[in-house]
Design an enzyme around this catalytic site. Structure first.
Site, mmCIF file in Angstrom:
data_model
loop_
_atom_site.group_PDB
_atom_site.id
_atom_site.type_symbol
_atom_site.label_atom_id
_atom_site.label_comp_id
_atom_site.label_asym_id
_atom_site.label_seq_id
_atom_site.Cartn_x
_atom_site.Cartn_y
_atom_site.Cartn_z
ATOM 1 N N ASP A 9 0.826 -1.195 0.000
ATOM 2 C CA ASP A 9 0.000 0.000 0.000
ATOM 3 C C ASP A 9 0.862 1.248 0.000
ATOM 4 O OD1 ASP A 9 -2.134 1.509 2.533
ATOM 5 O OD2 ASP A 9 -2.077 1.834 0.390
ATOM 6 N N ASP A 11 0.584 5.141 1.256
ATOM 7 C CA ASP A 11 -0.250 5.814 2.254
ATOM 8 C C ASP A 11 -1.492 6.404 1.626
ATOM 9 O OD1 ASP A 11 1.561 5.223 4.226
ATOM 10 O OD2 ASP A 11 2.565 7.152 4.138
#
Length: 105
Positions: A9, A11
């Site tokens: 991921d 952020d």
């Protein structure tokens, strides 16, 4: 355990973590005795700059300060960013959150 998927991921992609990062930056500023406090709207503009250290450098570059103050603050970027990262990790651990990584078996 055999992993079936691994997701990385950035952020704010899987979870909206930017507000936590903004608060962690502000806490780092406090701990370093820097009289800054990024508002939500100010941080939204700073998010156009990728990378926390780069964001700090751009912010310092935007300040109307002397060259000696600029150099002194620039020299502190790594330490401020480390504190911000430590604060973020401590808050994440306390909330039992694994920010930035998810897995499925």
């Amino acid at each position: 355990m055999k992993l079936k998927a691994l997701i990385f991921d950035v952020d704010g992609t899987l979870a909206d973590t930017e507000e936590a990062h903004r608060c962690a930056f502000n806490e780092a500023f406090r701990r370093h005795g820097v009289d800054w406090n990024w508002s939500k709207s100010q941080y939204a503009l700073l998010l156009t700059i990728t990378g926390g250290k780069e964001r700090l450098a751009a912010y310092i570059n935007s300040l109307a300060i002397s060259l000696s103050e600029h150099c002194a603050l620039t020299d502190r970027i790594a330490a401020i960013h480390k504190t911000k990262t430590d604060v973020t990790h401590r808050w994440s651990s306390r909330d039992r959150c694994r920010c930035g990584m998810a897995w499925s078996a």
